[in-house]
Design a protein around this motif. Structure first.
Motif, short mmCIF file in Angstrom:
data_model
loop_
_atom_site.label_atom_id
_atom_site.label_comp_id
_atom_site.label_asym_id
_atom_site.label_seq_id
_atom_site.Cartn_x
_atom_site.Cartn_y
_atom_site.Cartn_z
N SER A 184 0.81 -1.29 -0.20
CA SER A 184 -0.06 -0.05 0.09
C SER A 184 0.86 1.23 -0.10
N MET A 185 1.98 1.10 0.43
CA MET A 185 2.85 2.11 0.18
C MET A 185 4.10 1.91 -0.53
N PRO A 186 4.54 2.56 -1.56
CA PRO A 186 4.10 4.11 -1.44
C PRO A 186 2.90 4.56 -2.44
N GLU A 187 2.20 3.35 -2.76
CA GLU A 187 1.15 3.45 -3.91
C GLU A 187 -0.05 4.71 -3.43
N ALA A 188 -0.14 4.45 -1.88
CA ALA A 188 -1.30 5.54 -1.48
C ALA A 188 -0.79 7.10 -1.54
#
Ligand code: HPA
Length: 256
Positions: A184-188
């Motif tokens: 979920s990081m760094p996607e978010a």
């Protein structure tokens, strides 16, 4: 437009009527694969498999910047990310679905910003890492499909690809994490930099290391069975969310 980023266990959407596939070149290198454009019912959407369509990219090798840049370029205003996670809180056992509302980032060595080089220094507000409207959309879609999905939770994001030690999970629990994943990081944060509305639908596929049925270790074969069954529920929710998103006024299709 709504985009879905499918994680482990979700490399395609059966109900998606594919209209075209597009390979997008980005200033950041190759995305995980082509973007798949299509319709569910009358609603248009884009799909991208985070780990590649043959599931070959481990979490630390996903080109998150290229993925988010490509989706933004293609016209996505909202992303629903699907993530397989390990459950830490007692209510996050295998098979449970949740829409987390917070993140703690334990990753390192990943390219986490579009703001580099000659870009002016920019600090995006990330107090609430997920878009309230996108979260609501997933929760309402889940309710409409009569699937039980928890509203909230703290997603700890580890670097992987190895799973955690028992002590690491106990520490994450003390930090307040209720679930643990790797992607979920760094996607978010990249989605936030691009001003995209972003929420996560998380499926717990195992008790995190050292807890519950994983007290003696994580049984990956069992986790895969849970994953397959859980992703069928995810597919129903996603199909509903795509339809509901298409019915929203333009003003509600982006970041809240
Ligand atoms: N830890 C980290 N990531 C995961 C897990 C886990 O136990 N299960 C699925 N993704």
């Amino acid at each position: 437009m709504l985009a879905i980023i499918g994680g482990t266990g979700l490399t395609n959407l059966a109900s998606l009527e594919i209209t075209r596939r597009e390979v997008v070149r980005t200033p950041y290198g190759e995305p995980s694969g082509h973007l798949t454009f299509g319709r569910i019912g009358a609603a248009e959407m884009i799909f991208l498999a985070r780990h590649g369509y043959a599931h070959t990219l481990p979490p630390h090798e996903v080109n998150y910047r290229a993925n988010i840049w490509a989706l933004a370029k293609a016209g996505a205003t909202r992303i629903i990310a699907v993530n397989a996670v390990g459950g830490i809180a007692t209510n996050m056992g295998p098979g449970v679905l949740a829409v987390p509302d917070q993140i703690i980032d334990y990753t390192h060595g990943r390219k986490q910003t579009f703001f580099e080089g000659d870009e002016p220094v920019t600090h995006v507000d990330f107090t609430f890492p997920f878009c309230a409207r996108a979260r609501e959309l997933v929760l309402v879609a889940a309710e409409a499909t009569t699937q039980t999905v928890f509203d909230g939770g703290v997603l700890g994001v580890m670097n992987g690809p190895r799973l955690e030690t028992r002590a690491e999970i106990l520490r994450l629990g003390r930090d307040g994490c209720t679930m643990v994943g790797m992607t979920s990081m760094p996607e978010a944060t990249l989605a936030r930099e691009k001003k995209l509305s972003y929420a996560t639908l998380a499926l717990s596929m195992n008790h995190a290391a050292g807890l519950g049925t994983s007290s003696e270790g994580i049984k990956l074969a069992d986790a895969d069975t849970v994953l397959a069954a859980g992703m069928e529920k995810v597919r129903l929710i996603i199909a509903k969310a795509v339809a509901m998103h298409a019915d929203l006024p333009d003003s509600e299709r982006g970041l809240a």
